[in-house]
Design an enzyme around this catalytic site. Sequence first.
Site, PDB file in Angstrom:
ATOM      1  N   GLY A  74     -46.220 115.518 -34.667  1.00 50.56           N
ATOM      2  CA  GLY A  74     -45.622 115.480 -36.004  1.00 50.56           C
ATOM      3  C   GLY A  74     -46.663 115.491 -37.110  1.00 50.56           C
ATOM      4  N   THR A  75     -47.757 114.780 -36.905  1.00 56.61           N
ATOM      5  CA  THR A  75     -48.788 114.698 -37.952  1.00 56.61           C
ATOM      6  C   THR A  75     -49.332 116.081 -38.286  1.00 56.61           C
ATOM      7  OG1 THR A  75     -49.398 112.465 -37.283  1.00 56.61           O
ATOM      8  CG2 THR A  75     -51.057 113.712 -38.503  1.00 56.61           C
ATOM      9  N   GLN A 177     -33.179 117.857 -34.014  1.00 56.71           N
ATOM     10  CA  GLN A 177     -31.693 117.902 -33.877  1.00 56.71           C
ATOM     11  C   GLN A 177     -30.963 118.711 -34.937  1.00 56.71           C
ATOM     12  OE1 GLN A 177     -30.994 116.875 -31.233  1.00 56.71           O
ATOM     13  NE2 GLN A 177     -32.567 115.371 -30.800  1.00 56.71           N
ATOM     14  N   SER A 190     -42.625 115.238 -32.623  1.00 50.34           N
ATOM     15  CA  SER A 190     -43.608 114.951 -31.568  1.00 50.34           C
ATOM     16  C   SER A 190     -42.911 114.779 -30.230  1.00 50.34           C
ATOM     17  CB  SER A 190     -44.302 113.611 -31.851  1.00 50.34           C
ATOM     18  OG  SER A 190     -45.031 113.658 -33.032  1.00 50.34           O
ATOM     19  N   GLY A 191     -43.522 115.309 -29.163  1.00 49.62           N
ATOM     20  CA  GLY A 191     -42.922 115.169 -27.840  1.00 49.62           C
ATOM     21  C   GLY A 191     -42.954 113.752 -27.281  1.00 49.62           C
ATOM     22  N   HIS A 192     -43.971 112.981 -27.681  1.00 54.55           N
ATOM     23  CA  HIS A 192     -44.168 111.684 -26.999  1.00 54.55           C
ATOM     24  C   HIS A 192     -43.117 110.644 -27.368  1.00 54.55           C
ATOM     25  CE1 HIS A 192     -46.124 109.303 -30.330  1.00 54.55           C
ATOM     26  NE2 HIS A 192     -46.358 110.531 -30.789  1.00 54.55           N
ATOM     27  N   THR A 228     -56.611 127.838 -27.478  1.00 52.67           N
ATOM     28  CA  THR A 228     -55.918 127.942 -26.186  1.00 52.67           C
ATOM     29  C   THR A 228     -54.743 126.977 -26.160  1.00 52.67           C
ATOM     30  OG1 THR A 228     -57.930 128.608 -25.090  1.00 52.67           O
ATOM     31  CG2 THR A 228     -56.209 127.681 -23.688  1.00 52.67           C
ATOM     32  N   CYS A 316     -48.725 103.215 -36.508  1.00 52.60           N
ATOM     33  CA  CYS A 316     -50.003 103.647 -37.091  1.00 52.60           C
ATOM     34  C   CYS A 316     -50.490 102.678 -38.149  1.00 52.60           C
ATOM     35  CB  CYS A 316     -49.870 105.025 -37.716  1.00 52.60           C
ATOM     36  SG  CYS A 316     -48.286 105.761 -37.530  1.00 52.60           S
TER      37      CYS A 316
HETATM   38  C1  LIG Z   1     -41.116 109.923 -38.822  1.00 57.62           C
HETATM   39  C2  LIG Z   1     -42.453 110.246 -38.214  1.00 57.62           C
HETATM   40  N1  LIG Z   1     -43.124 111.337 -38.622  1.00 57.62           N
HETATM   41  C3  LIG Z   1     -44.325 111.684 -38.096  1.00 57.62           C
HETATM   42  C4  LIG Z   1     -44.921 110.918 -37.113  1.00 57.62           C
HETATM   43  C5  LIG Z   1     -46.276 111.315 -36.585  1.00 57.62           C
HETATM   44  O1  LIG Z   1     -46.204 111.644 -35.242  1.00 57.62           O
HETATM   45  P1  LIG Z   1     -47.544 111.751 -34.344  1.00 57.62           P
HETATM   46  O2  LIG Z   1     -48.257 110.442 -34.490  1.00 57.62           O
HETATM   47  O3  LIG Z   1     -47.016 111.987 -32.980  1.00 57.62           O
HETATM   48  O4  LIG Z   1     -48.332 112.895 -34.880  1.00 57.62           O
HETATM   49  C6  LIG Z   1     -44.264 109.761 -36.652  1.00 57.62           C
HETATM   50  C7  LIG Z   1     -44.881 108.877 -35.628  1.00 57.62           C
HETATM   51  O5  LIG Z   1     -44.654 107.688 -35.581  1.00 57.62           O
HETATM   52  C8  LIG Z   1     -42.999 109.429 -37.217  1.00 57.62           C
HETATM   53  O6  LIG Z   1     -42.325 108.339 -36.803  1.00 57.62           O
END
Ligand SMILES: Cc1ncc(COP(=O)(O)O)c(C=O)c1O
Length: 374
Positions: A74-75, A177, A190-192, A228, A316
């Site tokens: 996501g970041t 979604q 993000s997949g995780h 890659t 974070c």
């Molecule tokens: C709403 C939202 N956006 C973005 C992110 C960033 O995702 P990532 O840390 O996997 O890059 C998060 C992660 O907590 C999130 O909750």
Amino acid sequence: MPPKAEIYLDSNATTPALPEVSRAVTEALMEGFGNPSSAHARGDLARRRLQRARETVASFLGAEPEQLVLVSGGTEGNNAVLGGAPASTLITTAVEHPSVLRPIAAAAARGATVVELGVDRSGLIALSALEEAMRVATRALVSVQWASSETGVVQPIEEIAAICRRHGALLHVDAAQAVGRLSIDFLTFSGHKLHAPPGIGVLFVRVPGAMAPWLLGGGQEQGLRSGTENLAGALGLAAAIEHRASRFAEALRALRQLRDALEREVLAAVPGVEVNGGGAPRLGNTSNLRFTGVDGQALLAALDRAGIRCSQASACSSRRPEPSYVLRAMGLSEDEAFASLRFSVSVLNTEDEIDGAVKAIKAAAAQLRSVLLV
Ligand SMILES: Cc1ncc(COP(=O)(O)O)c(C=O)c1O
């Protein structure tokens, strides 16, 4: 998977890989390895498997495979959109993730006009404020999260999308979604958070040609993100999505049952608890609870000692002793924000774990309150 003695209720931070996912990743790193750009049989195989994974993700999202850029998470997706979208006004909300707020602050420093919309006590933005911001905006990009990872509060994305369309603004949604069902220009996730490995995520771009590349090199990922491809991550993501898609309604029901049981039982067993965002539509897996008069950090530590993993603010930022800016933006006082903890369940949690967590929460809150009374 977490060991038996641990109850992991922090799935909005990250989730363990499903067995299917870890099998797919291991296979792709070992027997199935290959560079999708290689001009030999192994490259061909890797290319076809990457394409299948992309199709799986696209079909779940209701998007075309070519509209997806596989990114690290996501970041990266958020930074790519907010750093590179063709817009001179950026409209966002006070409760976005730092990976949205910080690139927007950087754009403001470079001269972009930024409008930050507030939220009400339940965590929702006012659509009238968005309309108002739109009236004066030129070449606007609106960036709104679909659901808050802290409170689970779900923004009215359909109405927001309609307002953006009416005013000719671009829309970026930090979530999942909604692709394919709504008119959205950019979407990131993000997949995780869904039992895939960290380091793989998706950026949906409605018109990929409209974006400038952010990693230059061999031209992979529609030329937008060279390098890659993370084949193992992509196959892991596809396995996680296949797993969820094959039992979507059942998974949502199970998540909601676990979350509702946790919330119901904590509210019944512990006096002075409120649900932050409880008045708004919320994700079914998230409960942000305010334990009036209790120091959330002490409660978090006591629960951690009892094997219960949950969090205060988002992962974070939670190592910094600052109150959650999301809860503060909802109008909570510093003390109220500090007294709040987030519990987020996944499909791997069980009813027994919820019972165990409720007992531990009840004991820890009572113990901390008794110390206060001495
Ligand atoms: C709403 C939202 N956006 C973005 C992110 C960033 O995702 P990532 O840390 O996997 O890059 C998060 C992660 O907590 C999130 O909750």
